[in-house]
Structure formats: C-alpha cells, structure tokens
Motif scaffolding. Structure first.
Motif, PDB file in Angstrom:
ATOM      1  N   ASN A  20      -7.448   0.653   4.522  1.00 45.49           N
ATOM      2  CA  ASN A  20      -6.885   1.112   3.255  1.00 45.49           C
ATOM      3  C   ASN A  20      -7.059   0.004   2.219  1.00 45.49           C
ATOM      4  OD1 ASN A  20      -5.278   1.975   1.098  1.00 45.49           O
ATOM      5  ND2 ASN A  20      -3.909   3.102   2.464  1.00 45.49           N
ATOM      6  N   LYS A  21      -8.105   0.111   1.430  1.00 43.48           N
ATOM      7  CA  LYS A  21      -8.430  -0.933   0.457  1.00 43.48           C
ATOM      8  C   LYS A  21      -7.482  -0.935  -0.729  1.00 43.48           C
ATOM      9  CE  LYS A  21     -13.358  -1.014   1.614  1.00 43.48           C
ATOM     10  NZ  LYS A  21     -14.742  -0.854   1.098  1.00 43.48           N
ATOM     11  N   ALA A  22      -6.816   0.197  -0.973  1.00 41.43           N
ATOM     12  CA  ALA A  22      -5.894   0.278  -2.107  1.00 41.43           C
ATOM     13  C   ALA A  22      -4.564  -0.403  -1.813  1.00 41.43           C
ATOM     14  CB  ALA A  22      -5.659   1.732  -2.486  1.00 41.43           C
ATOM     15  N   LEU A  23      -4.058  -0.236  -0.571  1.00 46.03           N
ATOM     16  CA  LEU A  23      -2.754  -0.804  -0.212  1.00 46.03           C
ATOM     17  C   LEU A  23      -2.867  -2.101   0.570  1.00 46.03           C
ATOM     18  CD1 LEU A  23      -0.734   2.406   0.790  1.00 46.03           C
ATOM     19  CD2 LEU A  23      -1.041   1.358  -1.458  1.00 46.03           C
ATOM     20  N   ILE A  65       0.835  -5.428  -3.644  1.00 52.80           N
ATOM     21  CA  ILE A  65       2.290  -5.255  -3.771  1.00 52.80           C
ATOM     22  C   ILE A  65       2.603  -4.175  -4.784  1.00 52.80           C
ATOM     23  CG2 ILE A  65       4.404  -6.370  -4.562  1.00 52.80           C
ATOM     24  CD1 ILE A  65       3.336  -8.972  -3.329  1.00 52.80           C
ATOM     25  N   ARG A  66       1.916  -4.188  -5.919  1.00 49.48           N
ATOM     26  CA  ARG A  66       2.130  -3.164  -6.944  1.00 49.48           C
ATOM     27  C   ARG A  66       1.750  -1.779  -6.424  1.00 49.48           C
ATOM     28  NH1 ARG A  66      -0.310  -7.187 -10.263  1.00 49.48           N
ATOM     29  NH2 ARG A  66      -2.286  -6.032 -10.163  1.00 49.48           N
ATOM     30  N   SER A  67       0.639  -1.695  -5.704  1.00 53.21           N
ATOM     31  CA  SER A  67       0.169  -0.411  -5.186  1.00 53.21           C
ATOM     32  C   SER A  67       1.111   0.132  -4.119  1.00 53.21           C
ATOM     33  CB  SER A  67      -1.249  -0.559  -4.612  1.00 53.21           C
ATOM     34  OG  SER A  67      -2.161  -0.940  -5.612  1.00 53.21           O
ATOM     35  N   ARG A  68       1.648  -0.761  -3.281  1.00 50.60           N
ATOM     36  CA  ARG A  68       2.577  -0.325  -2.237  1.00 50.60           C
ATOM     37  C   ARG A  68       3.877   0.180  -2.831  1.00 50.60           C
ATOM     38  NH1 ARG A  68       1.685  -5.425   1.998  1.00 50.60           N
ATOM     39  NH2 ARG A  68      -0.541  -5.011   2.384  1.00 50.60           N
ATOM     40  N   GLU A  69       4.359  -0.497  -3.866  1.00 50.47           N
ATOM     41  CA  GLU A  69       5.586  -0.051  -4.523  1.00 50.47           C
ATOM     42  C   GLU A  69       5.383   1.323  -5.156  1.00 50.47           C
ATOM     43  OE1 GLU A  69       8.904  -1.773  -5.054  1.00 50.47           O
ATOM     44  OE2 GLU A  69       8.000  -2.258  -3.115  1.00 50.47           O
ATOM     45  N   LYS A  70       4.212   1.544  -5.731  1.00 49.42           N
ATOM     46  CA  LYS A  70       3.898   2.833  -6.346  1.00 49.42           C
ATOM     47  C   LYS A  70       3.819   3.919  -5.277  1.00 49.42           C
ATOM     48  CE  LYS A  70       0.519   5.082  -9.378  1.00 49.42           C
ATOM     49  NZ  LYS A  70       1.519   5.555 -10.331  1.00 49.42           N
ATOM     50  N   ALA A  71       3.234   3.586  -4.119  1.00 52.14           N
ATOM     51  CA  ALA A  71       3.128   4.560  -3.023  1.00 52.14           C
ATOM     52  C   ALA A  71       4.502   4.897  -2.463  1.00 52.14           C
ATOM     53  CB  ALA A  71       2.222   4.015  -1.920  1.00 52.14           C
TER      54      ALA A  71
END
Length: 217
Positions: A20-23, A65-71
């Motif tokens: 998972n390259k986004a998270l 970190i930003r992407s995980r919080e958004k998810a």
C-alpha cells in the motif's frame, strides 16, 4: 464460478501480499472467504492481516501519517470505537434507523436514534454487541466523499464529479446475530452485517491495523 447459482468463490493457500504505497504499509492478507453473488449484487470477504511499515524516508512518513488519519476518519473502526465510548456525536457521526433504502443514499421513514441504548455487554470485558432491525444509516459529517466514490456513484469513470459534503453509509444484519466489536473498534464478526454506501466502497486500500491509534480521534 457456479453458473447455476451465479456465485463466484476465490481461494488462496498463501497470504496475499499487498504494497500500500498510499498508507505506507506492506501487508499479508490471509484470505478466509471471498464470495461474489452476481444475482444479489453482493461481495463478501474476510481474512486476517499482518501489517508492516514500509521502509521509506522520514519525508514520506509524514505523508503516510496524514493519509492514515484521512483513511481512519469516518471509517468503520472509527465509528465502532466512538460507539463503544459513547462519543458518536462528538466524533462527527449522525445515526438514523431506516425502514428501507431505495437506491444510492435514499432513506425512507428514517428517524434519529441513540445506538448506545441498543448496546449490551459482549463476550469479553472489552467488547460490546449491537443488535437492530432494518437499516442503520450512518452519516460522517467531518469529511467529504472522495471524488472516486462520487464518480462511481454517478456512473462515470471519466468526468470529474465533486463529492457531497458528507460521507453516508448504511448497514444491515445478515441474521439475528448482533455485531460484536471491541474497544479499539475492531469488529469480531465482520460477516454478520452488510455494508453499503461509503463503507461498501472503502476496502483493502483503506485498511489499517487493528491497534492503530489516531492522533486526532
């Protein structure tokens, strides 16, 4: 694939490896069940997952970190953790009980409910169970739908479409078995209910570890 029943089943005797390259996760997914019922328009799958942080530079980790919080925001885990702690309203969730749902996002005879009244103690000291009838309709007010979801919902894969102001999902029990979940928001019996709307759209790409601790929530 069974032509008579219109059901497709998939199996794997080895973990499915996903980057998972986004998270920023490398994960192994141990598939227990994968079923597509084309006649009913249902997809059901579950398994067990092992997460590892990707070995990336510190600059990338800030983005992760930003992407995980958004998810996490508005996710199923966020909802059940908030429900466990009786903080649904504080965390941005609105809940209604609906007799029927016709089409995407349309609620019929809906009324606002306090789901905490329907909770009972679970099988362990850190779990609770939720039973209900008909549909529970869930709106997350603090984040817009993604453009990808809006495009899918509008039947377009090319034209850019703005998401609505709020993410909307609804759930329905498969049987009389209630949904059992833990304090972390982890659902013990994920195949006990059907998710549609935004939760039906979010799948492995938005998955986080069960011990994920949100910074903002």
């Amino acid at each position: 694939y069974n032509k008579k029943t219109g059901v497709l089943q998939a199996f794997s005797d080895q973990p499915i490896r996903v980057e998972n390259k986004a998270l920023g996760y490398d994960l192994d997914y141990y598939l227990e069940s994968f079923i597509v019922d084309y006649r009913k328009g249902l997809v059901s799958y579950y398994g067990f997952t092992q997460f590892k942080d990707s070995k990336k530079k510190n600059a990338s980790k800030k983005k992760f970190i930003r992407s995980r919080e958004k998810a996490y925001a508005g996710s199923r885990e966020h909802f059940f953790k908030s429900l466990y702690n009786d903080k649904l309203v504080e965390q941005g969730f609105e809940v209604m009980l609906a007799k029927d749902v016709e089409g995407l996002g349309r609620v019929v005879t809906a009324r606002h409910v306090d789901l905490s009244d329907s909770l009972v103690q679970g099988a362990t000291s850190i779990s609770k169970s939720l039973g209900f009838e008909d549909f529970v309709y869930i709106t997350y007010t603090k984040e817009k739908e993604s453009i990808e979801y809006a495009m899918q919902a509008n039947g377009s894969l090319q034209d850019p479409v703005k998401g609505q102001d709020r993410q909307q999902s609804w759930i329905k029990l498969f049987s009389e078995e209630p949904i059992s979940f833990e304090k972390s928001g982890y659902v013990i019996n994920p195949v006990s209910f059907l998710s549609n709307g935004y939760w039906g759209f979010e799948k492995v790409a938005e998955m986080l570890p069960t011990n994920y601790e949100s910074i903002a929530h």
